[in-house]
Design a protein around this motif. Structure first.
Motif, PDB file in Angstrom:
ATOM      1  N   LEU A  33       0.850  -1.190   0.000  1.00  8.26           N
ATOM      2  CA  LEU A  33       0.000   0.000   0.000  1.00  8.26           C
ATOM      3  C   LEU A  33       0.884   1.237   0.000  1.00  8.26           C
ATOM      4  N   ARG A  34       0.612   2.146  -0.917  1.00  3.70           N
ATOM      5  CA  ARG A  34       1.379   3.383  -0.986  1.00  3.70           C
ATOM      6  C   ARG A  34       0.445   4.575  -0.789  1.00  3.70           C
ATOM      7  N   LEU A  35       0.704   5.341   0.247  1.00  3.74           N
ATOM      8  CA  LEU A  35      -0.076   6.546   0.523  1.00  3.74           C
ATOM      9  C   LEU A  35       0.629   7.735  -0.117  1.00  3.74           C
ATOM     10  N   VAL A  36      -0.120   8.524  -0.872  1.00  6.14           N
ATOM     11  CA  VAL A  36       0.454   9.677  -1.556  1.00  6.14           C
ATOM     12  C   VAL A  36      -0.215  10.948  -1.036  1.00  6.14           C
ATOM     13  N   HIS A  37       0.585  11.789  -0.401  1.00  3.13           N
ATOM     14  CA  HIS A  37       0.090  13.073   0.092  1.00  3.13           C
ATOM     15  C   HIS A  37       0.731  14.179  -0.732  1.00  3.13           C
ATOM     16  N   VAL A  38      -0.085  15.029  -1.303  1.00  7.76           N
ATOM     17  CA  VAL A  38       0.413  16.089  -2.173  1.00  7.76           C
ATOM     18  C   VAL A  38       0.483  17.397  -1.396  1.00  7.76           C
ATOM     19  N   TRP A  39       1.674  17.965  -1.362  1.00  5.34           N
ATOM     20  CA  TRP A  39       1.890  19.248  -0.707  1.00  5.34           C
ATOM     21  C   TRP A  39       1.801  20.348  -1.748  1.00  5.34           C
ATOM     22  N   GLU A  40       0.803  21.220  -1.589  1.00  2.21           N
ATOM     23  CA  GLU A  40       0.662  22.374  -2.476  1.00  2.21           C
ATOM     24  C   GLU A  40       1.278  23.592  -1.778  1.00  2.21           C
ATOM     25  N   PRO A  41       2.364  24.146  -2.316  1.00  8.24           N
ATOM     26  CA  PRO A  41       2.957  25.332  -1.702  1.00  8.24           C
ATOM     27  C   PRO A  41       1.922  26.445  -1.573  1.00  8.24           C
ATOM     28  N   ALA A  68      -1.047   8.483   9.367  1.00  9.75           N
ATOM     29  CA  ALA A  68      -1.856   7.474   8.676  1.00  9.75           C
ATOM     30  C   ALA A  68      -1.079   6.177   8.513  1.00  9.75           C
ATOM     31  N   THR A  69       0.200   6.293   8.188  1.00  6.89           N
ATOM     32  CA  THR A  69       1.034   5.103   8.002  1.00  6.89           C
ATOM     33  C   THR A  69       1.140   4.304   9.290  1.00  6.89           C
ATOM     34  N   VAL A  81       3.096  -0.953   4.235  1.00  2.19           N
ATOM     35  CA  VAL A  81       2.570   0.398   4.028  1.00  2.19           C
ATOM     36  C   VAL A  81       3.723   1.396   3.928  1.00  2.19           C
ATOM     37  N   ALA A  82       3.699   2.198   2.885  1.00  2.00           N
ATOM     38  CA  ALA A  82       4.691   3.258   2.713  1.00  2.00           C
ATOM     39  C   ALA A  82       3.968   4.541   2.344  1.00  2.00           C
ATOM     40  N   ALA A  83       4.578   5.674   2.679  1.00  4.39           N
ATOM     41  CA  ALA A  83       3.968   6.966   2.380  1.00  4.39           C
ATOM     42  C   ALA A  83       4.984   7.866   1.709  1.00  4.39           C
TER      43      ALA A  83
END
Length: 301
Positions: A33-41, A68-69, A81-83
């Motif tokens: 499982l790969r968690l992807v969090h997008v940082w918007e400047p 979450a991880t 699980v990786a993020a």
């Protein structure tokens, strides 16, 4: 190459529900499982505001995938699980990362009653632009919601799964969509309910007199088409119980109504390219906004 399920995570309740659903799916598929969090400047003016600042905001945002991880690893110890946190525009980043995923899972805000889902712009963009199957999970979705009630009428994740529901167009049944639906039913050890909707002749719609038996003959013809389209798949998945339903009326309305008794709804999305951009399709769009169960949109050519 590591095979994984990707989850778009933003810290909301709907994305947390999506991550939990994805962890259960990863367990059944034997995937990571790969968690992807997008940082918007943030805009420069906001970054310079007192007590905020770019570094402070980024520090707090990094807590989302980390927390979450840790929680998913504790609740699903058998899942790797990786993020990752990536800077950019959410839809663009998720579409890019999804290229190597086997499944993309996103959260969708759940509304009460017949309101169903509320699919945000990011979710719609990802569905329309990726060829990887995408599952939308509403806020508040729990494991017990996918299962039948126990004998006492209490929700339980220990009972059998509700059927998987597939909306099928018998005029152009696609192997990709059918394979996805049968695989999901087989993994859940549950039935696959296949729904085909057809439109009656105009004289039935407007109440004009028609030759006796025409409607019944059409119903038999469409039912036979559905049976024939599913015949090779019944042979390929003999352990999956297949429930066929061919009915006159709106496909979207019938799928939405039947979704209340399903563990997962599967719909296809034909890949279209035009100068006006990419599209989800009217049936998939309606189902995404109103279904009462998680919805898998499977792209096909």
């Amino acid at each position: 190459m590591v095979r994984y399920i990707m989850v778009g995570l933003d810290g909301s309740s709907e994305s947390r529900a999506a991550a939990e659903w994805a962890a259960r799916e990863a367990t059944s598929r034997g995937l990571s499982l790969r968690l992807v969090h997008v940082w918007e400047p943030v805009p420069e003016r906001m970054a310079q505001a007192p007590l905020l600042g770019t570094e402070t905001l980024r520090h707090w945002s990094e807590r989302i995938p980390r927390g979450a991880t840790e929680g998913l690893r504790a609740r699903h110890p058998g899942v790797d699980v990786a993020a990752v946190q990536v800077t950019g525009v959410p839809a663009d980043v998720l579409v890019d990362v999804a290229r190597d995923a086997e499944l993309v899972v996103l959260g969708s805000r759940g509304l009460s009653g017949i309101g169903g889902f509320l699919v945000g712009s990011v979710g719609q963009a990802v569905i329309a632009r990726t060829e990887v199957p995408v599952v939308l999970v509403r806020s508040g979705e729990q494991a017990a919601d996918e299962h039948a009630m126990d004998p006492a009428g209490i929700p339980s994740a220990a009972t059998r799964f509700r059927p998987v529901l597939l909306g099928l167009d018998t005029h152009s049944p696609d192997d990709t969509v059918l394979a996805f639906a049968f695989e999901e039913a087989a993994r859940r050890r549950t039935a696959l309910r296949v729904l085909h909707a057809w439109n009656p002749p105009p004289h039935h719609v407007y109440g004009l007199p028609a030759h006796a038996g025409v409607y019944d003959a059409l119903a038999r013809e469409y039912a036979a088409e559905l049976t024939e389209a599913l015949r090779p798949w019944r042979d390929k998945y003999p352990a999956v119980e297949v429930i066929e339903a061919s009915r006159a009326g709106s496909a979207a309305d019938q799928i939405v109504a039947s979704s209340r008794y399903a563990s997962l709804v599967v719909v296809g999305r034909r890949i279209r390219r035009s100068r006006f951009g990419v599209h989800i399709g009217p049936v998939a769009h309606a189902v995404l906004h109103h279904a009462a169960a998680p919805v898998a949109v499977v792209a096909h050519r």
